[in-house]
Every structure is written in C-alpha cells, then in structure tokens.
Design a protein around this motif. Sequence first.
Motif, PDB file in Angstrom:
ATOM      1  N   ASP A   1       0.855  -1.188   0.000  1.00 54.59           N
ATOM      2  CA  ASP A   1       0.000   0.000   0.000  1.00 54.59           C
ATOM      3  C   ASP A   1       0.889   1.235   0.000  1.00 54.59           C
ATOM      4  N   GLU A   2       0.745   2.045  -1.055  1.00 60.40           N
ATOM      5  CA  GLU A   2       1.421   3.336  -1.122  1.00 60.40           C
ATOM      6  C   GLU A   2       0.413   4.404  -0.707  1.00 60.40           C
ATOM      7  N   LEU A   3       0.638   5.010   0.447  1.00 62.66           N
ATOM      8  CA  LEU A   3      -0.266   6.012   0.983  1.00 62.66           C
ATOM      9  C   LEU A   3       0.331   7.401   0.810  1.00 62.66           C
ATOM     10  N   ALA A   4      -0.524   8.342   0.483  1.00 62.22           N
ATOM     11  CA  ALA A   4      -0.091   9.734   0.361  1.00 62.22           C
ATOM     12  C   ALA A   4      -1.050  10.615   1.145  1.00 62.22           C
ATOM     13  N   TYR A   5      -0.486  11.504   1.948  1.00 59.81           N
ATOM     14  CA  TYR A   5      -1.280  12.476   2.689  1.00 59.81           C
ATOM     15  C   TYR A   5      -0.869  13.868   2.233  1.00 59.81           C
ATOM     16  N   SER A   6      -1.841  14.592   1.674  1.00 61.69           N
ATOM     17  CA  SER A   6      -1.568  15.912   1.132  1.00 61.69           C
ATOM     18  C   SER A   6      -0.428  15.783   0.115  1.00 61.69           C
ATOM     19  N   ASP A   7       0.464  16.740   0.084  1.00 58.38           N
ATOM     20  CA  ASP A   7       1.580  16.663  -0.854  1.00 58.38           C
ATOM     21  C   ASP A   7       2.918  16.608  -0.134  1.00 58.38           C
ATOM     22  N   TRP A   8       2.896  16.254   1.186  1.00 55.08           N
ATOM     23  CA  TRP A   8       4.149  16.273   1.928  1.00 55.08           C
ATOM     24  C   TRP A   8       4.490  14.952   2.616  1.00 55.08           C
ATOM     25  N   LEU A   9       3.602  13.983   2.628  1.00 54.75           N
ATOM     26  CA  LEU A   9       3.875  12.719   3.316  1.00 54.75           C
ATOM     27  C   LEU A   9       3.512  11.538   2.421  1.00 54.75           C
ATOM     28  N   THR A  10       4.455  10.615   2.281  1.00 57.12           N
ATOM     29  CA  THR A  10       4.237   9.370   1.540  1.00 57.12           C
ATOM     30  C   THR A  10       4.714   8.204   2.389  1.00 57.12           C
ATOM     31  N   VAL A  11       3.895   7.180   2.489  1.00 58.15           N
ATOM     32  CA  VAL A  11       4.250   5.979   3.243  1.00 58.15           C
ATOM     33  C   VAL A  11       3.980   4.759   2.366  1.00 58.15           C
ATOM     34  N   THR A  12       4.973   3.893   2.236  1.00 55.62           N
ATOM     35  CA  THR A  12       4.818   2.647   1.497  1.00 55.62           C
ATOM     36  C   THR A  12       5.056   1.491   2.451  1.00 55.62           C
ATOM     37  N   ALA A  13       4.059   0.627   2.599  1.00 55.52           N
ATOM     38  CA  ALA A  13       4.160  -0.542   3.477  1.00 55.52           C
ATOM     39  C   ALA A  13       3.846  -1.784   2.661  1.00 55.52           C
ATOM     40  N   ALA A  14       4.655  -2.824   2.833  1.00 59.52           N
ATOM     41  CA  ALA A  14       4.469  -4.030   2.033  1.00 59.52           C
ATOM     42  C   ALA A  14       4.848  -5.258   2.837  1.00 59.52           C
ATOM     43  N   LEU A  15       4.274  -6.385   2.447  1.00 60.02           N
ATOM     44  CA  LEU A  15       4.605  -7.685   3.029  1.00 60.02           C
ATOM     45  C   LEU A  15       4.708  -8.685   1.889  1.00 60.02           C
ATOM     46  N   ARG A  16       5.820  -9.418   1.868  1.00 63.82           N
ATOM     47  CA  ARG A  16       6.053 -10.414   0.826  1.00 63.82           C
ATOM     48  C   ARG A  16       6.217 -11.800   1.430  1.00 63.82           C
ATOM     49  N   PHE A  17       5.625 -12.794   0.772  1.00 61.07           N
ATOM     50  CA  PHE A  17       5.805 -14.201   1.141  1.00 61.07           C
ATOM     51  C   PHE A  17       6.656 -14.870   0.073  1.00 61.07           C
ATOM     52  N   ASP A  18       7.683 -15.625   0.498  1.00 59.16           N
ATOM     53  CA  ASP A  18       8.553 -16.357  -0.416  1.00 59.16           C
ATOM     54  C   ASP A  18       8.590 -17.829  -0.045  1.00 59.16           C
ATOM     55  N   GLY A  19       8.704 -18.668  -1.057  1.00 62.11           N
ATOM     56  CA  GLY A  19       8.890 -20.090  -0.848  1.00 62.11           C
ATOM     57  C   GLY A  19       9.760 -20.674  -1.935  1.00 62.11           C
ATOM     58  N   TYR A  20      10.358 -21.816  -1.670  1.00 62.08           N
ATOM     59  CA  TYR A  20      11.205 -22.475  -2.662  1.00 62.08           C
ATOM     60  C   TYR A  20      11.285 -23.965  -2.370  1.00 62.08           C
ATOM     61  N   ASP A  21      11.633 -24.733  -3.387  1.00 60.62           N
ATOM     62  CA  ASP A  21      11.997 -26.132  -3.217  1.00 60.62           C
ATOM     63  C   ASP A  21      12.970 -26.518  -4.309  1.00 60.62           C
ATOM     64  N   PHE A  22      13.828 -27.482  -4.040  1.00 58.81           N
ATOM     65  CA  PHE A  22      14.814 -27.933  -5.017  1.00 58.81           C
ATOM     66  C   PHE A  22      14.955 -29.446  -4.917  1.00 58.81           C
TER      67      PHE A  22
END
Length: 697
Positions: A408-429
Amino acid sequence: MSNGTRSLKLLLLLSTALIARPADGFAQDAVVQPEATPAVDCPEGQPCLQPGGEITLDTITLSASRTEGAPIDALAGVSVVTPGQPSNAGARRATDLLATVPGVAVASDGTDQSTVVNVRGLQDSGRVAVTVDGARQNFSQNGHGTTGVFLPDPFLIGKATVVRGPIANLYGSGAIGGVVSFDTISPSDLLGEGETWAVETLGAYETNGDGRKAGARAAYRITDSFAVLGALAYRGNDTRRDGSGDPITGSDADDITGLLKAEIQANDFNRITASYLADLTDYTRVASATSAYDTEVFGQTATAKWSYENPDLAWLDFDVSAYWTGTDKTETYVFGANAGRDRTFDIGTLGFDAANTARFDTGPLSHAVTVGVDAFSDDVDTADVPGGTGAVSTPSGERTVYGAYIQDELAYSDWLTVTAALRFDGYDFAGEDTNGDPVEGDGTRFSPKIAVGLTPFEATFARGLELYGSYAEGYRAPSITETLVSGPHPGFDFLPNPNLQPETAHNVEFGLNYSRDDLFMEGDALRLKAGWFHNEVDDFIDGRIGFSGGVMTYQYQNVSQATIEGLELEATYDQGFAFVGLSAARIRGENDITGEALGSIPADRVVGTLGFRFLEERLTVGAQVEAVAGQTRVPSGTPESDNYNLFNLFASYDLTEEVTLGVDVKNLFDTQYVEYLNDDPSPGFSVMFTLNARLGG
C-alpha cells in the motif's frame, strides 16, 4: 563455426531484413501515431531536458515499489541509464552502461565474456537479480573465473534500471543486493511522430584489439494498433592489450545478437508486447595455464506481457507477463587427453508474474494498493567427459521459487508518503549427488518493508527536497550449486548441503532526493540523490574447506552474519550549453563472526562527467574522470588492489539530421590497472569511432 550457428545468423539477418522493408498493402497512414520517444521521458507537468541531456533521474520506469515513477521520486536508491546519454554512446558491452551508477561494480574476467553484477557488495547466486525485458537471467557456472550472465549488445537496449538493496523484493525472490533490469528497444522507441517506418544503423571501429561493431534496427507500423521491430548487432575484437602493452589472454571474442519485438495497442486500455532475443557468443576461455576451452554460448529470451489501465476503473491496473530464458554453453577442451571433446552447461528458466494496483481514497489518504504473485523454475543440466569436473562443480538439478505480496502506497496531502508491504517467499529444489542419492529441500518466509517520505519544505532553497527512510527485508533461497554440488575435484571433494538455510537481509536506509528546475537560470535542471544504508545479512552462505576421513572437503555452509553499510551519491546538472554528472560510493562490509572484511566489497569510487554543446547543439564534447581507491580491506588470502585514475573523452557531431559521427576515448593515459573483483588487467588506451544513420517516413 557449426552449421547450426551459421543458420541462426542467417535467420536473424533475414528476419531483420523482412521487418525493415515496408510491405506493400499495409496501411501507410496511421490514425494515431506515437510521439518520438525522447532519451528522457518527462513526468507530466514537469519540465525536463530532451535528448542529449544527462538528466535520467527523471526517466519514467518501474520503481522500487513496482509502480511507474521517476527515480528522483523513489524512496530508495534507484538509477536509470540509457545508451543515448553522451557519455554512454561508446558503450562496448551492456554492463558499460552501469559505469556511473553508485554502489554498482562489475566483476569480469578477460578470458570470459560472462559478467557478474555486484550491487552494494553482494553478488553471485541470485543475490542481484538481473533481468532482460522482465525475464530473469539465472545462468551460473561454478569454477575458475566469473560465474555470471550473458547480456545483449547495448545497441539493442533502451534503458537499464538499477534498484539497490532488498527494498526491491517486490521484483521477486532472492534480490537481497538489488535488481538490475535491462529493457530492450521497442517499435515506439524508433518511430517518430507521423512515421510508419524507421531504420537506424550503426558502424564502429575500436583501435585496441581491432574492435568491430555493426548494427541495424528497424520498426514498421503495420496498422494503427500493431507495430513490429527487428534488430541485429554484431561485435568482435581480437586480443586486447592492457596499459603496459601486454596482451590480455583470451580477450578476443565474437558476438551476434538479434531481437524481434511486437507491440499491440488493442484499444485505449489494453496493450500487449512480445519479444524474442537471441545471442550467440564465441570465444576461448582460459581457465589456467594448462586448461582452456573453445566456448560457444547460445542464449535465448522470450517474453510476453499484457497490460491493462483504464482511468475510469481506478481499481484495475494490471500487468501479466510470462517468460522463458535458455542459456546453452558448450566448452570444447583445447589441451590434454580430452582435446576436442565437449562439456555442456545448460539452464532453462520459466517464469511469470502478475500484479494489479487499485487506487482509492479513504478520507485524506490516497492509496495505491498492489497485489501480486510471481514464480520461476530453474532446470540445470550439465555434462562432462569422464573424470571432468564441470558437471561436479556445477551440478544438474531443479529449483522452483515462488512468492506473493501486498503493498500500500499512501499519500497524505503533498508532503507525506508511506509505502508498506509484506512479501511471502517459498522455494523447493531437487537433484542427486554423485552416488545417485536424492538431495531435496524447501523453505518459506515472510519479509516486510516500509518506507516514509517527507517533503514539508516551502522555503525557496529547500523547495524540491524530499527526505526518506526505509526498512526492508529480503530472502534468498540457496542455489542449485550451493545445495547439490557433490563429487571429487583435484585436491578435495565437494560435499552437498541440503540443510542450507536461506539468507535473510535486514536493510535500514536514509536518504534525500532533490529536484529543481530553473535553479540558477531559466531552463536549467538539477537532480540529486544521496543515501546511507546498513544491511545485515543472516545465514550468509559461503564455501568452506574442511576434512572428512582424512580427505579435504569443500562445502557451502551458513557461516556467518555479514554487515554491509555505505554511502551513495548521484547528481546531474544540465543547463543546455553544459552538463555535469557526479556519482560516488563508499561501502564497507565484514564477517561479524570473524571480524574479517568481506571479499566482495568494491573499492571506493568517484566518477565525474563534464560536457558541452556547441553549434546549436549539433556538437557535443565531454570528459569523464574515474577515481578508484585501492582496496586494502580484504579477507586473509585475498590480494589487495591498487588505486588508479582513468580519464575518458567523448564527442559526437550531427553531420545532418540523419547522420552522426562519434569518437569515444577510453583510458586516455594508458593506465595499467586491475579492477578489484577482477582477475585480469583491464584494457589500455583505446579509441572508438562510430557512425550512426537514421531514415524514417
């Protein structure tokens, strides 16, 4: 050269010729024609310089958050470079485009045409994700020399984007060092306003090593919504010489690259692109005084992408893409009892990614919520003669890596920006050791990231200044080689390690972006990015020597926690008549267990560029200075490197609107030097002469 090789070259040449020729019967007058794509894509509503400038921090590209934006606005270390920049016009290889990017180094070997990209002191085994048109380039060969990827000729590249640090984790799993993304040229890059067809050609000669380059690229608009492109580039050289005049062993090579690409703008909202890239490289790889291989590498990359964006449907803005990359490397023994026999290293990578961004407001907050999934699968197949070590040190096997994320990229007015993210990773070999016993493993993890940007300043001197801070985690699954390598090698035995833990990176970063137009005079532009980062990597994987049953062994293990931190600066100023560029990086890294320096940390470097334009900007001349410190912070057993300074010159002159002459001088004072991370001396003094021509209608 094999009959198959000759057939491929003929096919690529024929394809390019067919596309370059405007076919009778097709529509010649399109209702909607694209504007000529400038070297700088200017953000809407903002003034910026046009072709010939060095202000690429304004170039629209996929940022660290995977949404389009300009690097100067990114809350991360993001840079964009293009072959059209005056200082890049003489780029010999794709990685030459990265020479001025702070925090980036290139590990190469004079006897090998592959390249390892180092970002912020991390390299190898996917720690830096390298992509071409979004397709991962995962080729790796374990052994003497470099272990990296093969990239297309700069003549076929439109731009390169570098995202530094694990904040790039939305691009896919493993990129704890960052992402280097090359985009090939598109039909819309060549077709100017009102044009149905366009053809561009390149011819070049380089004095050091009798270097030759030739290229042709052509685009044709078949209908209002359908355009195609074909391109072909050849480069070759004999043995190069270093600053002392000595030959660089194994530096002669021949390479031919072909590209086919199509763009379909089905309507105002749907866009489809498809491309096929083929590259053939011939050279002799000298691994040691008694070991050499005549080498042929055939690389292919096929991609397809569907994009949908409708301003009336703010909740629907998606991209879906799929790709396949195949690299087939054949090495023929030159010496010894196996002379004339082959060993092969082949990898195929199949992948896809899909993402959608929904935009909406909640009270005073504006949101851009992106949800995505991605996956790729590597299939490695190696073979060697009986008693050979190629298939031992680079084992066959399969690996699947997958992930999903929300941001989520959040913007408040024209002076504050906040980007919050969560990623899930998996693998097998899965694979086998030399006894035929199965070796398998898997793992999963969640990785968060958050970035905050502040632009609260209204004072004249601070207008255009943005401060940011971020925290991001990254996750790298062990490679097939690290987990499955097994078998005898002269002097020791390789041992597999299916219990390897993935590496996890924890990166803190603070930085500033500064963007001002009309700063000192009307029409000038200044862009500046600076940042400090601190990256802690847990369960760092490295090879370790041990003993088992009285036999020396080599096994990849989770040996330590590594800490890497550094400072980066990138600035460009252009006022029309003159332009200036500056980049610098200072990086430190150590093994937190032993206290020793890490062996993959590049030397401190500063690069400065100064250029001028004359004769109504038909003539551009400039100089570039690169100052590199000696690398004395090395682990035990690793040789130190000396400091050196390089001076380069460049110039171009537009004879007509269609024809341009260029001169590019590298290593003006014939300095003898060896770059840290490289095994062989770099080339000495060299001059490249280029001739570019364009026709369109």
